[in-house]
Design an enzyme around this catalytic site. Structure first.
Site, PDB file in Angstrom:
ATOM      1  N   LEU A   7      29.566  33.525  34.419  1.00 43.05           N
ATOM      2  CA  LEU A   7      30.226  33.319  35.707  1.00 43.05           C
ATOM      3  C   LEU A   7      31.460  34.217  35.823  1.00 43.05           C
ATOM      4  CD1 LEU A   7      30.078  29.400  35.866  1.00 43.05           C
ATOM      5  CD2 LEU A   7      28.434  31.043  36.784  1.00 43.05           C
ATOM      6  N   PRO A   8      31.273  35.532  35.815  1.00 38.02           N
ATOM      7  CA  PRO A   8      32.442  36.408  35.952  1.00 38.02           C
ATOM      8  C   PRO A   8      33.087  36.207  37.325  1.00 38.02           C
ATOM      9  CG  PRO A   8      30.394  37.682  36.058  1.00 38.02           C
ATOM     10  CD  PRO A   8      30.019  36.275  35.737  1.00 38.02           C
ATOM     11  N   HIS A   9      34.407  36.071  37.333  1.00 44.50           N
ATOM     12  CA  HIS A   9      35.100  35.799  38.584  1.00 44.50           C
ATOM     13  C   HIS A   9      36.491  36.392  38.556  1.00 44.50           C
ATOM     14  CE1 HIS A   9      35.987  32.523  35.778  1.00 44.50           C
ATOM     15  NE2 HIS A   9      37.161  32.456  36.370  1.00 44.50           N
ATOM     16  N   ALA A  10      37.061  36.563  39.750  1.00 42.11           N
ATOM     17  CA  ALA A  10      38.407  37.137  39.840  1.00 42.11           C
ATOM     18  C   ALA A  10      38.983  36.840  41.222  1.00 42.11           C
ATOM     19  CB  ALA A  10      38.355  38.643  39.612  1.00 42.11           C
TER      20      ALA A  10
END
Length: 153
Positions: free
Chosen positions: A64-67
């Site tokens: 779940l890559p997030h930014a």
């Protein structure tokens, strides 16, 4: 909040030749540009900055890559299915073949967390993940993702 409110059909892709986490982030940047008009380089940098705090591979082949990013006005998502799993530094050390990436406005607090929780809950469903892995067609993937949450809600 429903997955259909953060995920557009254009942001669902299947990739056959992603060889690393960095390459995956570059693909996410390209998809973010084509689906939402985000700057691909800024997208990759935001993901790498967040990933430096700790890996976003949550286990069972899911990341779940997030930014948070300037210039966006709502939480948006991208779903990528990898035909060949990659090492992602996940908590269970399993390679990742499902990535759901989220981007939130810099000032978004609770909305970002709600979206992350929604995606995490959705992708914790082993039967849904099995269906996703068995259907490498982007429109089918979008339907599975958006209908699964409406049924679960």
């Amino acid at each position: 909040m429903a997955l259909s409110s953060i995920l557009s059909p254009e942001a669902v892709k299947v990739f056959s030749a992603v060889s690393s986490k960095k390459r995956l982030f570059q693909e996410i940047g390209d998809v973010a540009q084509s689906a939402y008009g985000l700057d691909p380089q800024a997208t990759v940098e935001a993901l790498l900055d967040r990933e430096s705090l700790g890996p976003t591979g949550v286990g069972h082949g899911v990341a779940l890559p997030h930014a948070r990013m300037p210039g966006i006005d709502r939480v948006i998502g991208l779903f990528l299915m990898l035909e060949k799993p990659i090492d992602f530094g996940a908590v269970d050390r399993q390679p990742v073949d499902i990535a759901f990436s989220l981007f939130a406005p810099e000032e978004a607090g609770v909305e970002h967390l709600k979206a992350l929780a929604l995606v995490s809950r959705t992708l914790r469903d082993a039967s849904l993940c099995a269906k996703l892995r068995a259907n490498p067609d982007p429109s089918t993937l979008y339907t599975l993702l958006t209908e699964s949450h409406s049924l679960a809600a």
